[in-house]
Enzyme design. Structure first.
Site, mmCIF file in Angstrom:
data_model
loop_
_atom_site.group_PDB
_atom_site.id
_atom_site.type_symbol
_atom_site.label_atom_id
_atom_site.label_comp_id
_atom_site.label_asym_id
_atom_site.label_seq_id
_atom_site.Cartn_x
_atom_site.Cartn_y
_atom_site.Cartn_z
ATOM 1 C CG HIS A 60 -5.649 -2.594 -0.827
ATOM 2 N ND1 HIS A 60 -4.580 -3.116 -0.124
ATOM 3 C CD2 HIS A 60 -5.420 -1.249 -0.893
ATOM 4 C CE1 HIS A 60 -3.770 -2.124 0.229
ATOM 5 N NE2 HIS A 60 -4.248 -0.988 -0.233
ATOM 6 C CD GLU A 61 -6.610 0.930 -3.934
ATOM 7 O OE1 GLU A 61 -6.760 1.986 -3.281
ATOM 8 O OE2 GLU A 61 -5.500 0.368 -4.044
ATOM 9 C CG HIS B 22 -7.319 2.829 1.189
ATOM 10 N ND1 HIS B 22 -6.437 3.131 2.191
ATOM 11 C CD2 HIS B 22 -6.615 2.085 0.293
ATOM 12 C CE1 HIS B 22 -5.251 2.598 1.913
ATOM 13 N NE2 HIS B 22 -5.336 1.953 0.775
ATOM 14 C CB CYS C 212 -0.873 -0.014 1.259
ATOM 15 S SG CYS C 212 -1.985 1.392 1.373
#
Ligand code: NI
Length: 175
Positions: A142-143, A146, A100
């Site tokens: 993953h994104e 965020h 990341c």
């Protein structure tokens, strides 16, 4: 403009980001230009708006090319996803290495859902609706994490497989 990427520990990475009201507006256009430039500059696989300090539900990922950080992964089309929604398909999970831009130099082993459907809007107001699996599904999870204030170490269970890329590489962890 290339923007500084916030690093883990910055409280702005832990917020639940706000829904975008006008995906085609000038504010979003400018944010996306900065996100694209920043991601390309750092060879990232993806970038979420909170990583440049913008509290909005916007992510980008994919370049259409093999990413030098993940040479074995198939290319993902360049994608802008505004106000994304995920729908997990099936029970299957898969472990894989993640990095990341908010944790430079580190990698960790994270289990993710293998398959999912994702929907969202792009900067032209067009709907995106895809079913994906494997690395593509991993990047999206993953994104989108965020946007909910979640960084990949918060998803980890095996901290023996967490460390600096150079040391992990020397130890043959990625072989
Ligand atoms: Ni990230």
């Amino acid at each position: 403009m290339i923007r500084p990427v916030l690093r883990m520990g910055d409280p702005r990475l832990q917020r639940v980001a706000q829904l975008v009201v006008d995906p085609r507006g000038e504010e979003v256009r400018q944010i996306l230009a900065d996100m694209r430039e920043t991601m390309a500059h750092l060879n990232g696989a993806g970038l979420a708006a909170p990583q440049i300090g913008v509290d909005l539900r916007i992510v980008i990922f994919g370049s259409g090319l093999v990413n030098p950080r993940y040479p074995d992964a198939p290319p993902i089309p360049p994608t802008v996803l505004i106000n994304p929604q995920l729908e997990i398909i099936g029970e299957e999970r898969q472990g894989g290495w993640e990095g990341c831009l908010s944790l430079p130099g580190l990698r960790g082993w994270v289990e993710r859902h293998m398959r999912l459907r994702y929907r969202g809007i792009d900067e032209f107001g067009e709907t995106i609706d895809r079913r994906v699996e494997g690395f593509h599904a991993r990047v999206v999870q993953h994104e989108v994490d965020h946007l909910d204030g979640i960084l990949y170490p918060m998803r980890m269970r095996e901290f023996s497989r967490f460390g600096f890329v150079e040391e992990l590489e020397a130890a043959g962890a990625f072989a």
